[in-house]
Scaffold this active site. Structure first.
Site, PDB file in Angstrom:
ATOM      1  N   GLU A   1       0.673   4.489  10.438  1.00  0.00           N
ATOM      2  CA  GLU A   1      -0.776   4.585  10.590  1.00  0.00           C
ATOM      3  C   GLU A   1      -1.378   5.886  11.461  1.00  0.00           C
ATOM      4  O   GLU A   1      -2.532   5.917  12.048  1.00  0.00           O
ATOM      5  CB  GLU A   1      -1.458   3.360  11.023  1.00  0.00           C
ATOM      6  CG  GLU A   1      -0.932   1.946  10.421  1.00  0.00           C
ATOM      7  CD  GLU A   1      -1.132   2.105   8.760  1.00  0.00           C
ATOM      8  OE1 GLU A   1      -1.818   2.872   8.421  1.00  0.00           O
ATOM      9  OE2 GLU A   1      -0.493   1.072   8.347  1.00  0.00           O
TER      10      GLU A   1
ATOM     11  N   PHE B   1       0.863  -1.183   0.042  1.00  0.00           N
ATOM     12  CA  PHE B   1       0.078   0.047   0.042  1.00  0.00           C
ATOM     13  C   PHE B   1       0.870   1.299  -0.043  1.00  0.00           C
ATOM     14  O   PHE B   1       1.431   1.350   0.851  1.00  0.00           O
ATOM     15  CB  PHE B   1      -0.996  -0.026   1.345  1.00  0.00           C
ATOM     16  CG  PHE B   1      -1.746   1.193   1.360  1.00  0.00           C
ATOM     17  CD1 PHE B   1      -3.211   0.890   0.573  1.00  0.00           C
ATOM     18  CD2 PHE B   1      -1.696   2.324   2.086  1.00  0.00           C
ATOM     19  CE1 PHE B   1      -4.067   1.823   0.781  1.00  0.00           C
ATOM     20  CE2 PHE B   1      -2.647   3.338   2.077  1.00  0.00           C
ATOM     21  CZ  PHE B   1      -3.898   3.039   1.705  1.00  0.00           C
ATOM     22  N   GLY B   2       0.858   2.160  -1.167  1.00  0.00           N
ATOM     23  CA  GLY B   2       1.803   3.153  -1.241  1.00  0.00           C
ATOM     24  C   GLY B   2       0.951   4.515  -0.964  1.00  0.00           C
ATOM     25  O   GLY B   2       0.546   5.107  -1.955  1.00  0.00           O
TER      26      GLY B   2
ATOM     27  N   ASN C   1      -8.069   3.618   8.014  1.00  0.00           N
ATOM     28  CA  ASN C   1      -8.894   3.363   9.798  1.00  0.00           C
ATOM     29  C   ASN C   1      -9.106   1.741   9.532  1.00  0.00           C
ATOM     30  O   ASN C   1      -9.309   1.276  11.012  1.00  0.00           O
ATOM     31  CB  ASN C   1     -10.356   4.070   9.189  1.00  0.00           C
ATOM     32  CG  ASN C   1     -10.581   5.396   9.535  1.00  0.00           C
ATOM     33  OD1 ASN C   1      -9.577   5.972  10.304  1.00  0.00           O
ATOM     34  ND2 ASN C   1     -11.390   6.193   8.831  1.00  0.00           N
TER      35      ASN C   1
ATOM     36  N   CYS D   1      -9.102   3.175   4.210  1.00  0.00           N
ATOM     37  CA  CYS D   1      -8.061   1.969   4.138  1.00  0.00           C
ATOM     38  C   CYS D   1      -7.320   2.229   5.596  1.00  0.00           C
ATOM     39  O   CYS D   1      -7.220   1.104   6.368  1.00  0.00           O
ATOM     40  CB  CYS D   1      -7.266   1.716   2.882  1.00  0.00           C
ATOM     41  SG  CYS D   1      -8.044   1.817   1.701  1.00  0.00           S
TER      42      CYS D   1
END
Length: 395
Positions: free
Chosen positions: A374, A140-141, A251, A249
């Site tokens: 995150e 995931f970039g 979250n 995403c």
């Protein structure tokens, strides 16, 4: 009339939280714990020291066979389990190592969720079944070298060229990057920020590994470099515009962290409790000293509070009533307190606390990353502050 005295609670479940779990949830937890104890626990300290998992694809397939990859998603080979089931799995995975939980979290809650929620049906069919089985790995970039907490400032750009998109840019600190088969890449476009499912074999795409890490060493971390990467329009996420796509995403991943951090805390607390019971000083076990008992009690209190909060949010997520601010509240609390628990456990183990013969220093180092990825402590603090005051204070 005398009433029966309640049984003595388990040392690591003094509040009796297990009574709040269903038999099915306990079975999920037990199956994940068994896999971790059999497949990962005997090797994790060496993997951490070496900075590599020797057969990450084999491990991914084993995780997929147990239904842990995209376990809370429906269809496409995903088991469609509850949010609480997923949370319990994250706790058990991080109890063995944050890097293992990160592998599962990035695969399921970031890459797979992004494709499941935002991609075209053709893209879902292409990637999700293989990702659910562990035969394919995703990354995931979003984060960039000069852009972390402010993703709207990203410099990666995607430009239309006929029926294709051409993407140029760099992403940084990407879990699974150099072993991924597909990269979810977010980029600026003329229509705002959009997402793309980019096959990593596409010309112009490279993912050099990031080395010299002192945290999350048993995890693949990479840079993504995109130089004129051309993908067809079907790879673009048709409905995602602006930050709503990537934040949805994040979250999902943050929810898993709420549970996962407690796994590192539980492992460290258990290690400290065991050590305090067997290590003798001045003719008595460490556990017999009041100051040691105070540390153990404080650690357990914070662990129990965090677990109750995680379980409450799991029930809310399953009921469809979970708000992003509640995830920020729990991520802020649980990671911060888990790190405090690990540090206290380290002091009980003394010099042995820095040895990889015990899990504590490994969990401590890993949580230093979990504390800021995150969403940093500062960002989640401001989310909570805005929820309380109604005033955004990010700028």
């Amino acid at each position: 009339m005398k009433t029966a005295r309640p049984p003595q609670p388990a040392p690591l479940d003094l509040a009796g939280i297990d009574d709040l779990l269903t038999p099915e949830e306990k079975e999920v937890r037990a199956s994940v714990r068994t896999l971790c104890e059999r497949r990962i626990q005997p090797h994790i300290a060496q993997w951490y020291e070496d900075g590599a998992i020797p057969d990450i694809r084999g491990l991914a397939r084993e995780l997929g066979a147990l239904g842990l990859l995209g376990m809370h998603l429906d269809g496409y080979g995903c088991p469609g389990m509850s949010a609480t089931d997923y949370g319990l799995a994250c706790l058990e995975l991080e109890a063995v190592d944050s890097g293992i939980r990160s592998l599962v979290s990035v695969q399921g809650s970031l890459a797979m969720y992004a494709i499941h929620r935002w991609a075209t049906e053709e893209t879902r069919q292409r990637w999700l079944p293989g990702m659910a089985s562990g035969d394919l790995i995703g990354c995931f970039g979003l984060t960039e070298p000069d852009c972390g907490s402010d993703p709207a400032a990203m410099r990666t750009r995607a430009v239309r060229d006929g029926g294709d998109w051409v993407i140029d840019g760099r992403k940084m600190w990407i879990t699974n990057g150099s072993v991924a088969d597909v990269a979810v890449v977010w980029a600026q476009t003329a229509d705002g920020i959009r997402g793309f499912a980019v096959p990593t074999g596409t010309p112009g795409f490279s993912a050099p590994a990031i080395s010299h890490k002192m945290s999350l060493r048993a995890s693949v971390t990479s840079e993504l470099i995109l130089e004129g990467v051309r993908v067809p329009d079907v790879c673009a996420f048709p409905e995602a515009r602006g930050l709503a796509g990537p934040l949805s995403c994040l979250n999902e991943a943050r929810y898993g962290i709420v549970w996962g951090a407690l796994g590192a805390a539980r492992s460290s607390l258990a290690s400290a409790l065991s050590y305090a019971g067997t290590r003798e000083q001045f003719g008595r076990p460490l556990a017999a000293f009041q100051m040691t008992q105070q540390k153990l009690a404080d650690m357990n209190v914070e662990y129990v509070k965090g677990l109750l909060l995680a379980l409450h949010l799991g029930r809310r997520k399953d009921a469809g009533t979970l708000h992003p601010a509640q995830i920020s509240l729990a991520k802020l609390n649980n990671v911060r307190e888990a790190l405090t628990i690990c540090r206290a456990a380290r002091t009980i183990l003394g010099a042995n606390g820095i040895s990889l013969e015990y899990p504590v220093i490994r969990h401590m180092n890993n949580l230093e990353s979990v504390l800021t990825y995150e969403g940093t402590t500062e960002m989640h603090t401001l989310v909570v502050g805005q929820a309380m005051t109604g005033i955004p204070a990010f700028r």
